[in-house]
Design a protein around this motif. Structure first.
Motif, PDB file in Angstrom:
ATOM      1  N   TYR A   1      39.202  51.706  -2.993  1.00  8.88           N
ATOM      2  CA  TYR A   1      38.545  51.128  -1.829  1.00  8.88           C
ATOM      3  C   TYR A   1      39.475  51.339  -0.645  1.00  8.88           C
ATOM      4  CZ  TYR A   1      36.831  48.182   1.796  1.00  8.88           C
ATOM      5  OH  TYR A   1      36.372  47.760   3.025  1.00  8.88           O
TER       6      TYR A   1
ATOM      7  N   THR B   1      39.491  50.757   3.680  1.00 11.45           N
ATOM      8  CA  THR B   1      38.818  50.320   4.901  1.00 11.45           C
ATOM      9  C   THR B   1      38.939  51.353   6.009  1.00 11.45           C
ATOM     10  OG1 THR B   1      39.338  48.022   4.343  1.00 11.45           O
ATOM     11  CG2 THR B   1      38.633  48.451   6.593  1.00 11.45           C
TER      12      THR B   1
ATOM     13  N   GLU C   1      31.039  49.164  -0.453  1.00 10.87           N
ATOM     14  CA  GLU C   1      31.438  48.287   0.644  1.00 10.87           C
ATOM     15  C   GLU C   1      30.594  47.014   0.566  1.00 10.87           C
ATOM     16  OE1 GLU C   1      33.329  46.598   2.874  1.00 10.87           O
ATOM     17  OE2 GLU C   1      33.923  48.628   3.447  1.00 10.87           O
TER      18      GLU C   1
ATOM     19  N   THR D   1      43.646  50.312  -3.789  1.00 12.31           N
ATOM     20  CA  THR D   1      42.987  49.526  -2.757  1.00 12.31           C
ATOM     21  C   THR D   1      44.031  49.045  -1.762  1.00 12.31           C
ATOM     22  OG1 THR D   1      41.459  47.683  -2.338  1.00 12.31           O
ATOM     23  CG2 THR D   1      43.153  47.324  -4.004  1.00 12.31           C
TER      24      THR D   1
ATOM     25  N   THR E   1      45.784  46.162   0.680  1.00  6.71           N
ATOM     26  CA  THR E   1      46.290  44.833   0.349  1.00  6.71           C
ATOM     27  C   THR E   1      45.679  43.790   1.272  1.00  6.71           C
ATOM     28  OG1 THR E   1      48.364  45.721  -0.451  1.00  6.71           O
ATOM     29  CG2 THR E   1      48.403  43.449   0.254  1.00  6.71           C
ATOM     30  N   ARG E   2      45.261  42.691   0.705  1.00  9.08           N
ATOM     31  CA  ARG E   2      44.794  41.535   1.477  1.00  9.08           C
ATOM     32  C   ARG E   2      45.611  40.326   1.062  1.00  9.08           C
ATOM     33  NH1 ARG E   2      42.911  45.361   3.277  1.00  9.08           N
ATOM     34  NH2 ARG E   2      40.787  45.809   3.939  1.00  9.08           N
TER      35      ARG E   2
ATOM     36  N   THR F   1      41.755  43.799  -2.500  1.00  4.71           N
ATOM     37  CA  THR F   1      40.641  43.494  -1.605  1.00  4.71           C
ATOM     38  C   THR F   1      39.481  42.873  -2.375  1.00  4.71           C
ATOM     39  OG1 THR F   1      39.708  45.697  -1.955  1.00  4.71           O
ATOM     40  CG2 THR F   1      41.179  45.421  -0.054  1.00  4.71           C
ATOM     41  N   SER F   2      38.644  42.151  -1.668  1.00  4.58           N
ATOM     42  CA  SER F   2      37.479  41.530  -2.305  1.00  4.58           C
ATOM     43  C   SER F   2      36.503  42.594  -2.802  1.00  4.58           C
ATOM     44  CB  SER F   2      36.775  40.581  -1.337  1.00  4.58           C
ATOM     45  OG  SER F   2      36.332  41.262  -0.182  1.00  4.58           O
ATOM     46  N   GLN F   3      36.447  43.757  -2.123  1.00  2.00           N
ATOM     47  CA  GLN F   3      35.546  44.822  -2.560  1.00  2.00           C
ATOM     48  C   GLN F   3      35.939  45.331  -3.944  1.00  2.00           C
ATOM     49  OE1 GLN F   3      36.958  44.521   0.434  1.00  2.00           O
ATOM     50  NE2 GLN F   3      35.483  44.960   2.056  1.00  2.00           N
TER      51      GLN F   3
ATOM     52  N   THR G   1      48.403  51.563  -3.656  1.00  2.00           N
ATOM     53  CA  THR G   1      47.966  50.661  -2.597  1.00  2.00           C
ATOM     54  C   THR G   1      48.526  51.064  -1.247  1.00  2.00           C
ATOM     55  OG1 THR G   1      47.680  48.306  -2.021  1.00  2.00           O
ATOM     56  CG2 THR G   1      49.860  48.969  -2.786  1.00  2.00           C
TER      57      THR G   1
ATOM     58  N   THR H   1      49.744  48.964   2.639  1.00  2.00           N
ATOM     59  CA  THR H   1      49.919  47.715   3.376  1.00  2.00           C
ATOM     60  C   THR H   1      50.275  48.036   4.816  1.00  2.00           C
ATOM     61  OG1 THR H   1      52.262  47.602   2.771  1.00  2.00           O
ATOM     62  CG2 THR H   1      50.738  46.353   1.401  1.00  2.00           C
TER      63      THR H   1
ATOM     64  N   THR I   1      50.267  43.480  -4.956  1.00  2.00           N
ATOM     65  CA  THR I   1      48.942  44.104  -5.070  1.00  2.00           C
ATOM     66  C   THR I   1      48.898  45.073  -6.248  1.00  2.00           C
ATOM     67  OG1 THR I   1      48.562  43.852  -2.713  1.00  2.00           O
ATOM     68  CG2 THR I   1      47.181  45.446  -3.868  1.00  2.00           C
TER      69      THR I   1
END
Length: 199
Positions: A9, A11, A40, A76, A78-79, A84-86, A112, A114, A124
């Protein structure tokens, strides 16, 4: 010949770039490597107004795709130091695969990106690796055979737990050649490991 899935994923495109490099490394061994992305979940109007990269070439993966591969490399952004929620939403749908042991013994890896050097890269990676291990995969990281991650000459991502890149707070920094070398190296190691296990 090993079959490798690079599932990601992204963004803004940074993780997408790493995904392509990992696939390139896997293909250098003669493996088949497919790059796919998870759906998404952000409404399109919000994604567009926040300048998400919506024109990514990789097709959307289905959960059922995962069992068709010898190796699965998951990446993915990093959140807050986690996935990520996705990506979480996609992995949360793998319960049926887990219940059947469909991925047991396959090879896995994590990568990942960041915004900052200390923005949660390793936490992550570990949150991805935790999912991989629960699903029964054997994890291959990015060992120090990729010496680039040891450099002090420039800001650089990379971790023994997987390939990484640093994007900058405004997203303007793209993956460096050292970071891409690390991603290619990890992809190559994962494909070689899968070939040993499944050929």
């Amino acid at each position: 010949m090993a079959k490798v899935l690079v599932l990601y994923y992204s963004t803004y495109g940074h993780t997408e770039t790493l995904a392509d490099a990992i696939a390139e490394g896997a293909r250098s061994t003669g493996a088949v490597a497919d790059v796919k992305r998870v759906p998404e979940t952000v409404p399109e109007d919000i994604a567009r107004s926040n300048h998400f990269k919506l024109d990514q070439a990789a097709p959307i993966a289905r959960v059922s795709d995962l069992e068709d591969y010898d190796a699965i490399v998951i990446g993915t952004g990093t959140r807050y130091g986690r996935i990520t929620s996705q990506m979480a939403a996609f992995l949360d749908q793998t319960g049926g695969l887990w219940a059947r042991g469909a991925l047991n013994g396959k090879v896995g890896g994590a990568f990942t990106s960041t915004a900052s050097q200390h923005g949660g890269q390793e936490t992550t990676l570990f949150s991805i690796i935790t999912n991989l291990m629960h699903l029964g995969l054997v994890v291959v990281g990015l060992p120090y055979s990729h010496q680039g991650q040891m450099t002090l000459d420039e800001v650089v991502g990379g971790s023994p737990y997987g390939a990484t890149t640093i994007t900058g707070g405004d997203g303007s920094r793209q993956p460096s050649e050292i970071e891409l070398e690390g991603a290619r190296h990890q992809g190559e190691l994962i494909a070689r490991t899968a070939a040993k296990l499944f050929d």
